[in-house]
Motif scaffolding. Structure first.
Motif: not given
Length: 343
Positions: A143-149, A169-175, A276-277
């Motif tokens: 897994m390679r999650p993204l930081s908020e920045a 992308v925003t919806v997937l990353a914040w849900s 994104l998950r």
């Protein structure tokens, strides 16, 4: 025709079943029944299977007919050997491009088929049990999650190509919903009260029928403000049964089309959509949401599954220890003045 507790449409089917039952009673196999071909028995087994397993398991089992190799399908069930099954694994990989995970699932389905053949007196042994799957191809994906920045940076890069894709992308990353779950979300799955949230109860892989979620149960996922602002806008002028998340032109969401329109792979430095998950999980944990709550939001069957994100982020002890290292903290039991004196 009724025979014992079984009912048969044709007399010859009843006689064949009686012969198999008699052979089983003396510890043997009905040789005639064992000559039936794998491809001919699969539909009969599937009909039985649908009445005994979940729809999701039955859908996986149903793929065996499509994926069956000509050589294994033409074998009599009583004559199939482990080496025949192993050749089928090679067929799955070379001709159907099945992943290692999918091959394990189809191996389980084939094993269930031969277990049924044994119960029906058509075979003496299950050839799948001793068979070996091919060695996995390449290392497992990390897994390679993204930081908020980093997430903000990726969203802006995607927005330069496709504003609608940036919203997705925003919806997937914040849900934290899986892409297959996102494809089946409807407007009626959104709740505003008591807090904005999504009810996730269905999933749909491309080319497959609608099924339950991976955890086989519905879950409620809160919508953080970045996602809620977008979802609220997407709901406008839509009916309850309309798709919530769609492609750029309002149709069904497709992975390949999304990747092509968004340029997500390049914008995210080669990450997968599923990362994104992972990003949602790490963002929530980094902001202090407890592990059990995040596990519930993700739909994990056990907190131990979610715990891998804690290993990725590091424990509170790691954070405290690093603070001491960076701050020049002294060893336990040693006063600063003693340390400075070289004692």
């Amino acid at each position: 025709m009724v025979l014992g507790s079984r009912t048969f449409d044709r007399r010859r089917d009843a006689i064949a079943w009686a012969e198999r039952t008699e052979a089983q009673a003396v510890g043997g196999v009905d040789l005639k029944a064992g000559k039936a071909l794998v491809r001919d028995l699969l539909p009969e087994w599937l009909e039985h299977r649908r009445a005994t397993v979940t729809p999701q398991a039955a859908a996986t089992d149903g793929q065996l007919i499509r994926l069956m190799s000509p050589s294994l399908g033409a074998r009599a069930v009583a004559s199939v050997l482990p080496v025949d099954v192993e050749r089928w694994y090679v067929h799955l990989r070379q001709h159907h491009r099945q992943s290692d995970g999918s091959m394990k699932r189809y191996r389980g389905s084939l094993s269930a088929f031969f277990a049924w053949c044994i119960a029906e007196g058509r075979a003496a042994q299950n050839p799948v049990t001793p068979s070996r799957l091919p060695a996995p191809i390449g290392p497992p994906s990390e897994m390679r999650p993204l930081s908020e920045a980093d997430l903000s940076d990726v969203v802006e890069k995607v927005r330069a190509r496709c504003a609608h894709c940036a919203d997705l992308v925003t919806v997937l990353a914040w849900s934290g919903v899986r892409f297959g779950e996102a494809r089946e979300l409807r407007v009626k799955d959104v709740s505003e009260l008591p807090t904005p949230s999504l009810r996730v109860s269905r999933s749909r892989s491309e080319g497959e029928p609608v099924k339950s979620t991976k955890g086989r149960r519905a879950r409620r996922v809160p919508l953080a403000e970045p996602a809620w602002a977008i979802v609220r806008e997407l709901m406008r002028l839509k009916r309850p049964d309309d798709l919530l998340l769609t492609g750029e032109h309002g149709g069904q969401l497709w992975r390949s089309q999304f990747l092509r329109s968004s340029g997500f792979t390049e914008a995210s430095d080669g990450r997968r959509i599923h990362d994104l998950r992972h990003s949602f999980a790490t963002l929530a944990l980094a902001r202090g949401v407890d592990l059990a709550t995040v596990s519930k939001w993700l739909g994990h069957g056990s907190v131990s599954i979610t715990d891998r994100y804690m290993h990725y982020l590091g424990t509170q002890a790691d954070v405290a220890g690093l603070a001491l290292l960076n701050g020049g903290g002294s060893a336990p039991g040693v006063r600063d003045d003693e340390s400075e004196a070289g004692l």
